[in-house]
Design a protein around this motif. Sequence first.
Motif, mmCIF file in Angstrom:
data_model
loop_
_atom_site.group_PDB
_atom_site.id
_atom_site.type_symbol
_atom_site.label_atom_id
_atom_site.label_comp_id
_atom_site.label_asym_id
_atom_site.label_seq_id
_atom_site.Cartn_x
_atom_site.Cartn_y
_atom_site.Cartn_z
ATOM 1 N N GLY A 70 -2.273 -2.307 16.508
ATOM 2 C CA GLY A 70 -3.278 -1.645 17.287
ATOM 3 C C GLY A 70 -4.517 -2.220 16.807
ATOM 4 O O GLY A 70 -5.651 -1.709 17.352
ATOM 5 N N GLU A 71 -4.561 -2.915 15.892
ATOM 6 C CA GLU A 71 -5.833 -3.652 15.279
ATOM 7 C C GLU A 71 -5.983 -5.036 15.070
ATOM 8 O O GLU A 71 -6.931 -5.570 15.600
ATOM 9 N N GLY A 72 -5.179 -5.664 14.396
ATOM 10 C CA GLY A 72 -4.940 -7.008 14.169
ATOM 11 C C GLY A 72 -4.480 -7.529 13.059
ATOM 12 O O GLY A 72 -3.898 -6.432 12.252
ATOM 13 N N GLN A 73 -4.746 -8.743 12.610
ATOM 14 C CA GLN A 73 -4.040 -9.285 11.321
ATOM 15 C C GLN A 73 -5.224 -9.329 10.285
ATOM 16 O O GLN A 73 -6.328 -9.774 10.692
ATOM 17 N N TYR A 74 -4.851 -9.644 9.090
ATOM 18 C CA TYR A 74 -5.592 -9.830 7.985
ATOM 19 C C TYR A 74 -4.654 -10.671 6.993
ATOM 20 O O TYR A 74 -3.828 -10.541 6.840
ATOM 21 N N ASP A 75 -5.602 -11.596 6.381
ATOM 22 C CA ASP A 75 -5.157 -12.535 5.399
ATOM 23 C C ASP A 75 -5.402 -11.759 4.141
ATOM 24 O O ASP A 75 -6.587 -11.671 3.570
ATOM 25 N N VAL A 76 -4.324 -11.534 3.378
ATOM 26 C CA VAL A 76 -4.599 -10.775 1.951
ATOM 27 C C VAL A 76 -3.881 -11.594 1.125
ATOM 28 O O VAL A 76 -2.794 -12.039 1.083
ATOM 29 N N ALA A 77 -5.092 -11.769 -0.098
ATOM 30 C CA ALA A 77 -4.467 -12.690 -1.230
ATOM 31 C C ALA A 77 -3.630 -12.151 -2.004
ATOM 32 O O ALA A 77 -3.436 -10.838 -2.173
ATOM 33 N N ASP A 78 -2.754 -12.916 -2.457
ATOM 34 C CA ASP A 78 -1.378 -12.498 -3.147
ATOM 35 C C ASP A 78 -1.818 -11.637 -4.437
ATOM 36 O O ASP A 78 -1.252 -10.780 -4.918
ATOM 37 N N GLY A 79 -3.098 -11.787 -5.251
ATOM 38 C CA GLY A 79 -3.706 -11.353 -6.214
ATOM 39 C C GLY A 79 -4.069 -9.849 -5.981
ATOM 40 O O GLY A 79 -4.233 -9.033 -6.798
ATOM 41 N N HIS A 80 -4.120 -9.469 -4.498
ATOM 42 C CA HIS A 80 -4.426 -7.897 -4.133
ATOM 43 C C HIS A 80 -2.950 -7.195 -4.214
ATOM 44 O O HIS A 80 -2.941 -6.070 -3.700
ATOM 45 N N LEU A 81 -1.922 -7.914 -4.209
ATOM 46 C CA LEU A 81 -0.549 -7.097 -4.011
ATOM 47 C C LEU A 81 -0.306 -5.854 -5.051
ATOM 48 O O LEU A 81 0.267 -5.072 -4.380
ATOM 49 N N ASP A 82 -0.678 -5.979 -6.054
ATOM 50 C CA ASP A 82 -0.627 -5.099 -7.304
ATOM 51 C C ASP A 82 -1.181 -3.906 -6.753
ATOM 52 O O ASP A 82 -0.674 -2.854 -6.837
ATOM 53 N N ARG A 83 -2.487 -3.839 -6.082
ATOM 54 C CA ARG A 83 -3.334 -2.638 -5.786
ATOM 55 C C ARG A 83 -2.564 -1.961 -4.567
ATOM 56 O O ARG A 83 -2.411 -0.995 -4.354
ATOM 57 N N LEU A 84 -2.129 -2.872 -3.704
ATOM 58 C CA LEU A 84 -1.774 -2.464 -2.427
ATOM 59 C C LEU A 84 -0.184 -1.755 -2.768
ATOM 60 O O LEU A 84 0.084 -0.690 -2.042
ATOM 61 N N ASN A 85 0.437 -2.389 -3.609
ATOM 62 C CA ASN A 85 1.615 -1.826 -4.078
ATOM 63 C C ASN A 85 1.566 -0.303 -4.463
ATOM 64 O O ASN A 85 2.230 0.806 -4.460
ATOM 65 N N GLN A 86 0.301 -0.134 -5.486
ATOM 66 C CA GLN A 86 -0.012 1.227 -5.968
ATOM 67 C C GLN A 86 -0.110 2.222 -4.938
ATOM 68 O O GLN A 86 0.269 3.265 -4.972
ATOM 69 N N LEU A 87 -1.114 1.731 -3.757
ATOM 70 C CA LEU A 87 -1.343 2.549 -2.694
ATOM 71 C C LEU A 87 -0.124 2.981 -1.793
ATOM 72 O O LEU A 87 0.155 3.959 -1.387
ATOM 73 N N ASP A 88 0.926 2.021 -1.755
ATOM 74 C CA ASP A 88 2.180 1.968 -1.070
ATOM 75 C C ASP A 88 2.971 3.031 -1.791
ATOM 76 O O ASP A 88 3.624 3.949 -1.216
ATOM 77 N N SER A 89 2.909 3.233 -3.341
ATOM 78 C CA SER A 89 3.786 3.997 -3.941
ATOM 79 C C SER A 89 3.173 5.782 -3.739
ATOM 80 O O SER A 89 3.986 6.325 -3.592
ATOM 81 N N ALA A 90 2.062 5.706 -3.564
ATOM 82 C CA ALA A 90 1.423 6.819 -3.153
ATOM 83 C C ALA A 90 1.709 7.514 -1.999
ATOM 84 O O ALA A 90 2.170 8.784 -1.813
ATOM 85 N N LEU A 91 1.996 6.363 -0.899
ATOM 86 C CA LEU A 91 2.082 6.924 0.228
ATOM 87 C C LEU A 91 3.807 7.199 0.247
ATOM 88 O O LEU A 91 4.180 8.341 1.129
ATOM 89 N N GLN A 92 4.590 6.472 -0.470
ATOM 90 C CA GLN A 92 6.164 6.606 -0.386
ATOM 91 C C GLN A 92 6.140 8.157 -1.129
ATOM 92 O O GLN A 92 6.896 9.036 -0.797
ATOM 93 N N ALA A 93 5.622 8.503 -2.209
ATOM 94 C CA ALA A 93 5.638 9.634 -2.846
ATOM 95 C C ALA A 93 5.045 11.000 -1.928
ATOM 96 O O ALA A 93 5.776 11.987 -1.855
ATOM 97 N N ALA A 94 4.148 10.671 -1.179
ATOM 98 C CA ALA A 94 3.714 11.734 -0.172
ATOM 99 C C ALA A 94 4.908 11.879 0.714
ATOM 100 O O ALA A 94 5.109 12.963 1.355
ATOM 101 N N ALA A 95 5.128 10.905 1.361
ATOM 102 C CA ALA A 95 6.178 10.946 2.428
ATOM 103 C C ALA A 95 7.709 11.596 1.880
ATOM 104 O O ALA A 95 8.213 12.462 2.506
#
Length: 92
Positions: A7-32
């Motif tokens: 519903g928004e669009g695409q973003y080019d995210v550098a691989d160096g940010h994946l650790d931070r995104l994985n932390q946020l994803d883990s919090a999402l998984q835990a909440a679910a």
Amino acid sequence: MIMRILGEGQYDVADGHLDRLNQLDSALQAAADEGDDTAFASALSALLDAVRSLGTPLPDERITPSDLVLPYETTSLPQLRELLSGEGLIPG
């Protein structure tokens, strides 16, 4: 990595940010996993906000295959559970 937010669009995210995104994803998984709607909404918003702020938006007219597709910000917990794997939304 090219990430699409539905519903928004695409973003080019550098691989160096994946650790931070994985932390946020883990919090999402835990909440679910806990079935906590409030924590889920907050975690999903934080993950999508991070993609928006860390990534570079791609022009709408540029058609590029997405490496990863993230749900709408308004996705409900039951809808998201259908999308989650044991690893969350972001593999790794």
